[in-house]
Design an enzyme around this catalytic site. Structure first.
Site, PDB file in Angstrom:
ATOM      1  N   CYS A  91     -12.782  -9.744   1.693  1.00 23.71           N
ATOM      2  CA  CYS A  91     -13.821 -10.008   2.571  1.00 23.71           C
ATOM      3  C   CYS A  91     -13.346 -11.541   2.899  1.00 23.71           C
ATOM      4  O   CYS A  91     -13.631 -12.136   1.432  1.00 23.71           O
ATOM      5  CB  CYS A  91     -14.665  -9.570   2.716  1.00 23.71           C
ATOM      6  SG  CYS A  91     -16.247 -10.937   4.016  1.00 23.71           S
ATOM      7  N   ASP A 126     -12.132  -4.978   0.577  1.00 20.52           N
ATOM      8  CA  ASP A 126     -11.809  -4.380   1.950  1.00 20.52           C
ATOM      9  C   ASP A 126     -10.471  -3.415   1.676  1.00 20.52           C
ATOM     10  O   ASP A 126      -9.709  -3.373   1.416  1.00 20.52           O
ATOM     11  CB  ASP A 126     -12.037  -4.809   2.992  1.00 20.52           C
ATOM     12  CG  ASP A 126     -13.092  -5.966   3.290  1.00 20.52           C
ATOM     13  OD1 ASP A 126     -13.780  -5.378   3.089  1.00 20.52           O
ATOM     14  OD2 ASP A 126     -12.592  -7.257   4.013  1.00 20.52           O
TER      15      ASP A 126
END
Length: 158
Positions: free
Chosen positions: A56, A63
């Site tokens: 992120c 992620d």
């Protein structure tokens, strides 16, 4: 009678068959291409990366996504080791889901100039919301069979 496998000589210009360090960033990663021996035939190539990771850009938290890349090759194919290294270079890259997915599709399309390419980025939830991102080039060649990407709507993917 068995046929002997075709031997392709190592090419110093390819990462395939070479010891290669992991690229630090997507920009530093090299995508290799090889000539398509079936260039006169319309067919589909699919790469699936069920454990794609990036960071992120705001929080630095990891992620995770399941990527599916389909393309109808023209004169060139993506060399799979270089694709693996390119995708792995996102592991420490901060980027929003949409940017990562579309950037990957555009980079591959720019390198190999396929007849058609699509990418589906099926991102696992962060904050309770899964994000699915889709991008493609142009129109699918007439008569091309493209199977469903096979990633179910989110219900605890796996």
């Amino acid at each position: 009678m068995s046929r002997s496998p075709r031997k392709t000589p190592k090419s110093p210009s390819l990462q395939l068959g070479q010891a290669v360090e992991w690229p630090a960033t997507p920009d530093a990663a090299r995508l290799d291409r090889v000539p398509n021996p079936q260039a006169g035939t319309d067919y589909l190539v699919r790469f699936t990366a069920p454990e794609f990771t990036s960071l992120c850009p705001v929080t630095g938290q990891p992620d995770f996504a399941h990527l599916v890349i389909d393309y109808a090759p023209g004169a060139w194919l993506v060399e799979s080791k270089s694709l693996k290294l390119y995708l792995a270079s996102f592991r420490n890259h901060g980027g929003f889901h949409e940017d990562c997915t579309v950037s990957i599709g555009k980079r591959i399309a720019a390198e190999i100039k396929p007849k058609w390419l699509r990418i589906g980025g099926y991102w696992y939830p962060r904050g309770g919301i899964p994000i699915d991102v889709f991008w493609q080039t142009g129109k699918l060649p007439k008569g091309m069979w493209v199977p469903d990407q096979g990633v179910a709507p989110y219900r605890g993917r796996g």
